[in-house]
Design a protein around this motif. Structure first.
Motif, PDB file in Angstrom:
ATOM      1  N   LYS A 422       0.830  -1.211   0.000  1.00  0.00           N
ATOM      2  CA  LYS A 422       0.000   0.000   0.000  1.00  0.00           C
ATOM      3  C   LYS A 422       0.861   1.255   0.000  1.00  0.00           C
ATOM      4  N   MET A 423       1.954   1.219   0.770  1.00  0.00           N
ATOM      5  CA  MET A 423       2.839   2.387   0.801  1.00  0.00           C
ATOM      6  C   MET A 423       3.484   2.609  -0.561  1.00  0.00           C
ATOM      7  N   LYS A 424       3.833   1.485  -1.226  1.00  0.00           N
ATOM      8  CA  LYS A 424       4.428   1.613  -2.555  1.00  0.00           C
ATOM      9  C   LYS A 424       3.426   2.216  -3.542  1.00  0.00           C
ATOM     10  N   ASP A 425       2.159   1.794  -3.439  1.00  0.00           N
ATOM     11  CA  ASP A 425       1.128   2.366  -4.298  1.00  0.00           C
ATOM     12  C   ASP A 425       0.972   3.866  -4.055  1.00  0.00           C
ATOM     13  N   VAL A 426       1.051   4.250  -2.795  1.00  0.00           N
ATOM     14  CA  VAL A 426       0.958   5.686  -2.469  1.00  0.00           C
ATOM     15  C   VAL A 426       2.122   6.445  -3.079  1.00  0.00           C
ATOM     16  N   TYR A 427       3.336   5.856  -2.998  1.00  0.00           N
ATOM     17  CA  TYR A 427       4.519   6.503  -3.576  1.00  0.00           C
ATOM     18  C   TYR A 427       4.400   6.610  -5.102  1.00  0.00           C
ATOM     19  N   LEU A 428       3.783   5.557  -5.724  1.00  0.00           N
ATOM     20  CA  LEU A 428       3.623   5.598  -7.167  1.00  0.00           C
ATOM     21  C   LEU A 428       2.661   6.709  -7.574  1.00  0.00           C
ATOM     22  N   LYS A 429       1.599   6.888  -6.795  1.00  0.00           N
ATOM     23  CA  LYS A 429       0.632   7.938  -7.106  1.00  0.00           C
ATOM     24  C   LYS A 429       1.147   9.318  -6.736  1.00  0.00           C
ATOM     25  N   ASN A 430       1.954   9.398  -5.691  1.00  0.00           N
ATOM     26  CA  ASN A 430       2.494  10.679  -5.220  1.00  0.00           C
ATOM     27  C   ASN A 430       4.004  10.560  -5.081  1.00  0.00           C
ATOM     28  N   ASP A 440      11.347  -1.870  -2.703  1.00  0.00           N
ATOM     29  CA  ASP A 440      11.450  -3.173  -3.369  1.00  0.00           C
ATOM     30  C   ASP A 440      12.271  -4.153  -2.553  1.00  0.00           C
ATOM     31  N   HIS A 441      13.388  -3.683  -2.005  1.00  0.00           N
ATOM     32  CA  HIS A 441      14.254  -4.581  -1.229  1.00  0.00           C
ATOM     33  C   HIS A 441      13.511  -5.122  -0.005  1.00  0.00           C
ATOM     34  N   LYS A 442      12.804  -4.239   0.678  1.00  0.00           N
ATOM     35  CA  LYS A 442      12.056  -4.671   1.860  1.00  0.00           C
ATOM     36  C   LYS A 442      10.934  -5.627   1.468  1.00  0.00           C
ATOM     37  N   LEU A 443      10.271  -5.350   0.370  1.00  0.00           N
ATOM     38  CA  LEU A 443       9.178  -6.210  -0.079  1.00  0.00           C
ATOM     39  C   LEU A 443       9.699  -7.596  -0.453  1.00  0.00           C
ATOM     40  N   THR A 444      10.858  -7.625  -1.102  1.00  0.00           N
ATOM     41  CA  THR A 444      11.470  -8.920  -1.454  1.00  0.00           C
ATOM     42  C   THR A 444      11.851  -9.700  -0.209  1.00  0.00           C
ATOM     43  N   GLU A 445      12.412  -8.998   0.749  1.00  0.00           N
ATOM     44  CA  GLU A 445      12.819  -9.657   1.989  1.00  0.00           C
ATOM     45  C   GLU A 445      11.619 -10.245   2.729  1.00  0.00           C
ATOM     46  N   VAL A 446      10.527  -9.495   2.769  1.00  0.00           N
ATOM     47  CA  VAL A 446       9.327  -9.998   3.443  1.00  0.00           C
ATOM     48  C   VAL A 446       8.757 -11.199   2.703  1.00  0.00           C
ATOM     49  N   SER A 447       8.765 -11.148   1.375  1.00  0.00           N
ATOM     50  CA  SER A 447       8.250 -12.279   0.587  1.00  0.00           C
ATOM     51  C   SER A 447       9.083 -13.528   0.827  1.00  0.00           C
ATOM     52  N   GLN A 448      10.394 -13.351   0.899  1.00  0.00           N
ATOM     53  CA  GLN A 448      11.258 -14.498   1.190  1.00  0.00           C
ATOM     54  C   GLN A 448      10.974 -15.071   2.570  1.00  0.00           C
ATOM     55  N   ASN A 449      10.747 -14.205   3.513  1.00  0.00           N
ATOM     56  CA  ASN A 449      10.416 -14.679   4.863  1.00  0.00           C
ATOM     57  C   ASN A 449       9.109 -15.463   4.866  1.00  0.00           C
ATOM     58  N   ILE A 450       8.132 -14.980   4.098  1.00  0.00           N
ATOM     59  CA  ILE A 450       6.847 -15.690   4.028  1.00  0.00           C
ATOM     60  C   ILE A 450       7.045 -17.071   3.416  1.00  0.00           C
ATOM     61  N   GLU A 451       7.858 -17.135   2.362  1.00  0.00           N
ATOM     62  CA  GLU A 451       8.090 -18.426   1.711  1.00  0.00           C
ATOM     63  C   GLU A 451       8.793 -19.399   2.654  1.00  0.00           C
ATOM     64  N   LYS A 452       9.782 -18.897   3.393  1.00  0.00           N
ATOM     65  CA  LYS A 452      10.479 -19.749   4.350  1.00  0.00           C
ATOM     66  C   LYS A 452       9.518 -20.264   5.420  1.00  0.00           C
TER      67      LYS A 452
END
Length: 605
Positions: A422-430, A440-452
């Motif tokens: 949601k924060m990324k969407d806000v940044y894209l709009k504003n 992106d780096h934080k989002l990738t890290e969280v996705s990896q944690n979810i997969e693990k």
């Protein structure tokens, strides 16, 4: 009723009485102050008592508070904290409404009393001065009258004496007249001062002293009224907290009534239920027939089912140990009389004789259910990740708890991922608010944690599905629905081989081919290859050559020095290590030198 009229002459006694009244007030203040200190001390002791019996975090005590009786006790401890807080309120209110107020009032009272008695003493001093003036004028008048009489008598005497000259007579007459005039003046002065004194004295006893004493009386009555009001406040402070204290006591009673003995009994079952089936009957052994020991399908050594089970060698697939079966150990050493003397190759350990059935039954009745195949637990190492050291029911509970924890962590990470998205969407709009690429780096890290976490959850779900498939049929509500993970992990993973007792007293696998037994044994040993070796507790020297041919033994040569990792437990065997190789040798074949500083070492040879 007025002190000024009734006690006009009791100035000193009134002064003592009013001082005594102030002392009484100060004594009451001291009493209330000590009461507040007692209340604070009592509240502190209650809080310390409640804190002392609070369960410690991350300890075994927290698990005990699942029981309703323990929950009621915990509620009692919490209510005791509130109970202590009310005693602190009593102390605070008594301090602010009584002690502080009365202390200030006492200071004002002392000042007021001081001013009244100062005015009284001033009036006393004035009347005393007037009295002294009156006495002085009276004595002067008396003296002048006496001197005038003497002068008159002297004149009369001179006037009657014919031998005295006329001049002397005239002089005596004039002297007598002067003395008479002085006496008249003294008389007038004395009369004036006497009238003035009488007026001052009337004012003193009928105006000044009554007014002063009346003020002192009013002051004393206010003091008495004030101490009475303070006593009422003292009671009201206690009365105000009674409803809250009563509520605390009601909560304690409510907690006590919430105790459910049936629920606690069920919790005990859930906490300690192993999930094993009770052993079946032991078949009769007919000793009139040839010595052949048979074991029924439901005997203590219990097989895993009719027919030979299908062995799966794709992974470490092993059966569950029966909790009363001991791990393989070499037979006892030969007797001392059979020890070799000068023979290079000493005798091997003899076969263990058949143990009587009564001994085996006694051992079954007195032994504690342990799972001996987990060597790491015996060594005090970490528990297996799949909780395979626990009985089935307890293992299921631990796995279920672990799955729930992983699901919570997954949900937490997913919420965090949604927030970042949601924060990324806000940044894209504003774009002026921030750079979308920085997330992106934080989002990738969280996705990896979810997969693990998901992989970890799948692993525990598979173990849970395995355990639930082994346990007896349970209610639909109690059984966890994990079909997805069961479909992904259909293979059942077993943790250790199930042993059976052979006729000669040793333990072997169930009825299967010799090659299958060897594979299982090798697979079982590989399970602990990565474990940390036991620490050495001493050394030993081989007195004789021993060729270990049985499983679990190790061969040694005469004079060889090795490390001792487990001393004799009373069965005649000592566990030793040579480099990476471990095994048992007869204790009588070696001379042991234990390290005194080693844990569990004994001082003997």
């Amino acid at each position: 009723m007025s002190w000024g009229i009734e006690l006009w002459d009791q100035f000193d006694n009134l002064e003592k009485h009013t001082q005594w009244g102030i002392d009484i007030l100060e004594k009451y203040i001291k009493f209330v102050k000590e009461r507040t200190e007692i209340e604070l001390s009592y509240a502190k002791q209650l809080r310390n008592l409640a804190k002392k019996y609070q369960p410690k975090k991350n300890s075994k005590e927290e698990e005990e508070y699942r029981y309703t009786a323990c929950k009621a006790f915990l509620a009692t401890l919490n209510e005791m904290n509130d109970y202590a807080g009310q005693h602190e309120v009593i102390s605070e209110n008594m301090t602010s409404h009584i002690t502080v107020e009365l202390a200030r009032y006492v200071q004002e009272l002392k000042q007021e009393r001081k001013s009244y008695f100062h005015d009284g003493r001033k009036a006393q001093q004035h009347i005393e001065i007037c009295w002294k003036q009156l006495e002085s004028s009276k004595r002067r008048f008396e003296r002048d009258c006496k001197e005038a009489d003497r002068a008159q008598q002297y004149f009369e005497k001179m006037d009657a004496d014919i031998n005295v000259t006329k001049a002397d007579v005239e002089k005596a007459r004039q002297q007598a007249q002067v003395r008479h005039q002085m006496a008249e003046d003294s008389r007038a002065d004395y009369s004036s001062i006497l009238q003035k004194f009488n007026h001052e004295q009337h004012e003193y006893y009928h105006t000044h002293i009554p007014n002063i004493f009346q003020k002192i009386q009013e002051m004393e009555e206010r003091r008495i009224l004030r101490i009475g009001e303070s006593m009422k406040t003292y009671a009201e402070v206690d009365r105000q907290v009674i409803p809250i204290i009563g509520k605390c006591l009601d909560e304690i009673v409510k907690a006590a009534e919430s105790i459910d003995q049936k629920n606690d009994s069920q919790l005990v079952i859930e906490a300690y239920k192993s999930g094993f089936e009770p052993p079946g009957d032991i078949e009769f052994e007919d000793y009139t027939q040839p010595m052949k020991r048979t074991v029924s399908d439901n005997s203590l050594s219990n097989s895993r089912g009719e027919g030979k089970p299908e062995l799966k060698f794709g992974g470490k697939s092993k059966g569950k140990l029966w909790p009363f079966i001991k791990k393989n150990k070499p037979p006892p050493p030969p007797p001392a009389s059979a020890l070799p003397t000068a023979v290079p190759n000493g005798p091997q350990s003899p076969k263990q004789q058949k143990e009587p059935l009564s001994h085996r039954f006694n051992e079954f009745m007195t032994s504690k259910p342990k799972i001996h195949c987990f060597r790491s637990l015996k060594r005090g190492g970490a528990a297996p990740e799949d909780f395979s050291n626990l009985p089935p029911e307890q293992r299921r509970k631990k796995l279920q708890q672990k799955v729930d924890e992983l699901n919570k962590e997954i949900q937490k990470e997913m919420d965090q991922r949604d927030a970042i998205t949601k924060m990324k969407d806000v940044y894209l709009k504003n774009p002026q608010m921030g750079d979308p690429a920085s997330l992106d780096h934080k989002l990738t890290e969280v996705s990896q944690n979810i997969e693990k976490l998901r992989l970890e959850a799948q692993k525990f779900e598979a173990w849970l599905a395995e355990v639930e498939g082994r346990l007896p049929a349970r209610s639909d509500q109690a059984r966890r629905q994990s079909g997805m993970y069961e479909a992904q992990n259909p293979t059942t993973v077993n943790n250790c081989a199930q042993d059976r007792e052979s006729p000669d007293g040793s333990y072997t696998e169930e009825q299967s081919q010799e090659s299958e037994v060897k594979v299982l044994a090798t697979d079982f040993d590989d399970e602990f290859d990565d474990e940390e070796p036991l620490p050495a507790i001493g050394t030993c020297k081989a007195l004789y050559t021993f060729e270990g041919q049985n499983e679990g033994t190790i061969s040694v040569a005469e004079g060889e020095t090795l490390y001792v990792i487990e001393e004799d437990k009373g069965d005649g065997w000592t566990r030793i290590r040579r480099n990476e190789e471990e095994g048992y040798v007869p204790t009588s074949y070696v001379e042991v030198y234990l390290d005194k500083n080693a844990k569990g070492a004994k001082t003997y040879i």
